[in-house]
Enzyme design. Structure first.
Site, PDB file in Angstrom:
ATOM      1  N   ASP A  32      39.310  62.491  40.296  1.00  0.00           N
ATOM      2  CA  ASP A  32      39.275  63.534  39.277  1.00  0.00           C
ATOM      3  C   ASP A  32      39.384  64.935  39.865  1.00  0.00           C
ATOM      4  OD1 ASP A  32      36.769  63.446  40.490  1.00  0.00           O
ATOM      5  OD2 ASP A  32      35.714  62.767  38.708  1.00  0.00           O
ATOM      6  N   ASN A  62      24.179  60.270  33.217  1.00  0.00           N
ATOM      7  CA  ASN A  62      24.441  59.733  31.870  1.00  0.00           C
ATOM      8  C   ASN A  62      25.341  58.491  31.916  1.00  0.00           C
ATOM      9  OD1 ASN A  62      26.925  60.778  32.508  1.00  0.00           O
ATOM     10  ND2 ASN A  62      27.053  62.212  30.802  1.00  0.00           N
ATOM     11  N   HIS A 104      28.246  58.220  33.541  1.00  0.00           N
ATOM     12  CA  HIS A 104      29.699  58.423  33.687  1.00  0.00           C
ATOM     13  C   HIS A 104      30.172  57.942  35.058  1.00  0.00           C
ATOM     14  CE1 HIS A 104      29.086  62.816  35.245  1.00  0.00           C
ATOM     15  NE2 HIS A 104      29.492  62.101  36.265  1.00  0.00           N
ATOM     16  N   GLU A 151      33.084  60.403  30.436  1.00  0.00           N
ATOM     17  CA  GLU A 151      31.796  60.664  29.806  1.00  0.00           C
ATOM     18  C   GLU A 151      31.499  59.608  28.734  1.00  0.00           C
ATOM     19  OE1 GLU A 151      29.966  62.685  31.150  1.00  0.00           O
ATOM     20  OE2 GLU A 151      30.878  64.625  31.597  1.00  0.00           O
TER      21      GLU A 151
HETATM   22  O1  F6P Z   1      27.077  62.475  43.261  1.00  0.00           O
HETATM   23  P1  F6P Z   1      26.635  63.376  42.183  1.00  0.00           P
HETATM   24  O2  F6P Z   1      26.775  64.822  42.556  1.00  0.00           O
HETATM   25  O3  F6P Z   1      25.270  63.028  41.674  1.00  0.00           O
HETATM   26  O4  F6P Z   1      27.615  63.162  40.989  1.00  0.00           O
HETATM   27  C1  F6P Z   1      27.739  61.934  40.346  1.00  0.00           C
HETATM   28  C2  F6P Z   1      29.087  61.827  39.708  1.00  0.00           C
HETATM   29  O5  F6P Z   1      29.370  63.001  39.018  1.00  0.00           O
HETATM   30  C3  F6P Z   1      30.598  63.540  39.409  1.00  0.00           C
HETATM   31  O6  F6P Z   1      30.394  64.500  40.400  1.00  0.00           O
HETATM   32  C4  F6P Z   1      31.258  64.145  38.257  1.00  0.00           C
HETATM   33  O7  F6P Z   1      30.313  64.894  37.576  1.00  0.00           O
HETATM   34  C5  F6P Z   1      31.319  62.379  39.963  1.00  0.00           C
HETATM   35  O8  F6P Z   1      32.415  62.787  40.722  1.00  0.00           O
HETATM   36  C6  F6P Z   1      30.221  61.701  40.675  1.00  0.00           C
HETATM   37  O9  F6P Z   1      30.517  60.400  40.936  1.00  0.00           O
END
Ligand code: F6P
Length: 241
Positions: free
Chosen positions: A67, A136, A138, A143
């Site tokens: 992404d 959440n 995702h 989302e």
């Molecule tokens: O590793 P983090 O910073 O907790 O993020 C969790 C997920 O959220 C994202 O950063 C997107 O918000 C993803 O790329 C990642 O897998």
């Protein structure tokens, strides 16, 4: 899903780096699906160290990222282009032409998502997909509410995601509200998936992903449909299982 419980963030990072390293050195050609976020940061450092220590040739390695934020140029410090360069690509001899990330600064976003899906097809599919997970549930930027049959698409970020990611920006207003993300169906195309998680903030999402019923409300439950998923998480992230 195969569960691998480790002590803490350090052990998760070490084990994930070893799994990706093994895949690289045991393949004639490999397509890695890469994730960003804070969870894989240390893993990329360890992986780069292992590759360099052993002078591993990376000309057979291709990478596709999940992404990118819409509206951030590739040199923006919070873009995922910048993240990947800074944390991994600049430190290993991977040919730049072998690395792919959606272009969040594209003027025609519809054309860009189509181009990315075409590229994924042409490259022959992902062999090993690394994933993090949002609080959440995702995966990538898919989302809650995302269709399970989604391909690469433009997404509106959830309020919780914007708040979670505000820590990387000066103010919450600077956090982009949209992103380009591989879809859930795109992610399922990977031959194998390694999902990593650390900390009690992820415990509810990990529990929901593994024990919850398949539902768009918890996008990660789509992984229950895949027959080669390993969840590598620390005790805290597995605390609700
Ligand atoms: O590793 P983090 O910073 O907790 O993020 C969790 C997920 O959220 C994202 O950063 C997107 O918000 C993803 O790329 C990642 O897998």
């Amino acid at each position: 899903m195969k569960l691998e419980r480790v002590e803490d963030y350090n052990e998760m990072s070490q084990k994930a780096a070893e799994a990706i390293y093994d895949k690289i050195v045991n393949s004639d050609r490999v397509v890695l699906g890469l994730a960003t976020g804070s969870t894989p940061e240390k893993m990329y450092g360890i992986l780069a160290g292992m590759l360099n220590e052993n002078s591993v040739d990376l000309s057979h390695v291709y990478t596709v990222n999940l992404d990118e934020y819409v509206g951030l140029a590739s040199d923006h410090p919070q873009s995922y282009h910048h993240y990947m360069k800074n944390i991994f690509f600049d430190h290993v001899p991977i040919p730049p032409e072998n690395t792919f990330i959606p272009d969040g600064a594209a003027t025609d976003l519809d054309a860009e998502v189509k181009r990315y899906d075409r590229m994924l097809e042409e490259i022959g599919g992902v062999d090993l997909q690394l994933l993090g997970i949002g609080r959440n549930g995702h995966i990538a930027f898919n989302e809650p509410g995302t269709a399970f049959d989604s391909r690469t698409h433009v997404v509106d970020l959830a309020e919780t995601t914007i708040k979670d990611n505000a820590r990387f920006f000066n103010t919450i207003e600077e956090v982009p509200t949209r992103a380009i993300s591989m879809g859930l169906d795109t992610i399922l195309d990977a031959k194998s998936i390694l999902l990593i998680a650390s900390g009690e903030g992820k415990a509810a999402a990990i529990d929901g992903m593994i024990n919850g019923v398949e539902s768009a409300d918890m996008p990660a439950t789509v992984l229950q449909r895949h027959d080669d998923v390993t969840v590598l998480a620390d005790k805290a992230a597995m605390g609700k299982l």
